[in-house]
Each structure stands twice: as structure tokens, then as C-alpha cells.
Scaffold this active site. Structure first.
Site, PDB file in Angstrom:
ATOM      1  NE  ARG A  18      -2.136  -1.409   3.467  1.00 26.33           N
ATOM      2  CZ  ARG A  18      -2.513  -1.119   4.696  1.00 26.33           C
ATOM      3  NH1 ARG A  18      -3.683  -0.540   4.917  1.00 26.33           N
ATOM      4  NH2 ARG A  18      -1.742  -1.403   5.726  1.00 26.33           N
ATOM      5  CG  ASN A  36      -3.996  -4.632   3.221  1.00 25.06           C
ATOM      6  OD1 ASN A  36      -3.451  -4.538   2.126  1.00 25.06           O
ATOM      7  ND2 ASN A  36      -3.311  -4.594   4.342  1.00 25.06           N
TER       8      ASN A  36
END
Length: 89
Positions: A18, A36
Site C-alpha cells: 500500500r 487491504n
């Protein structure tokens, strides 16, 4: 302006995917988010210039050094769904 949603699978959680995706998106001038999912995938929503979005899609297919991308699904979306900046969720 183009927008797309990407569902990235493989070893993509716990490897700073990320943070790296956000940095790459900002470098390319994109806006959106990365988060996520409970099933182990990473959900990415991005909008911006067509060329930048294609470059980002290519980056997502490889991911950062510690990741292993097994698959990427690209879904069309409206840029109305994309907020300002690029946020990690």
C-alpha cells in the site's frame, strides 16, 4: 480523465504494498485509494491521465520488491467515486 479499480492478488499484504502503491500513484499524479481486503487481496482505486493510469497498472502488475503479484483484475469505474489525493485505507 480515466478511472479504474484494480484487485491485486498474491503476496501483497504485509510487504508495504500500500505504501509503495501510494508513492507511485503520487509520483504519477493520480488520485484515489489503496486498501487491504479481508480475503488477502489489495483493492486500488485510481483516477488521472490515461498514460499515468496505464503506467500505474503496469507497476501494480509487478508491485514493490517484497511483493509477489499473482494476478490483477481491472474493473472500470467512474472518476466520481475517487476522492482527492491518494489515501491508504
Amino acid at each position: 480523465m480515466t478511472a479504474a479499480r484494480f484487485l491485486v492478488s498474491g503476496r501483497v499484504q504485509g510487504v508495504a504494498f500500500r505504501a509503495h502503491a501510494r508513492a507511485e500513484a503520487l509520483r504519477l499524479g493520480l488520485r484515489g485509494h489503496v486498501r487491504n481486503l479481508a480475503d488477502g487481496r489489495v483493492d486500488v482505486l485510481a483516477a488521472g491521465d490515461d498514460g499515468a493510469l496505464e503506467a500505474f497498472a503496469a507497476w501494480l502488475a509487478k508491485g514493490p520488491p517484497l511483493a509477489r503479484v499473482d494476478g490483477i483484475e481491472r474493473l472500470p469505474t467512474s472518476d466520481d467515486a475517487v476522492g482527492a489525493g491518494f489515501v491508504i485505507g
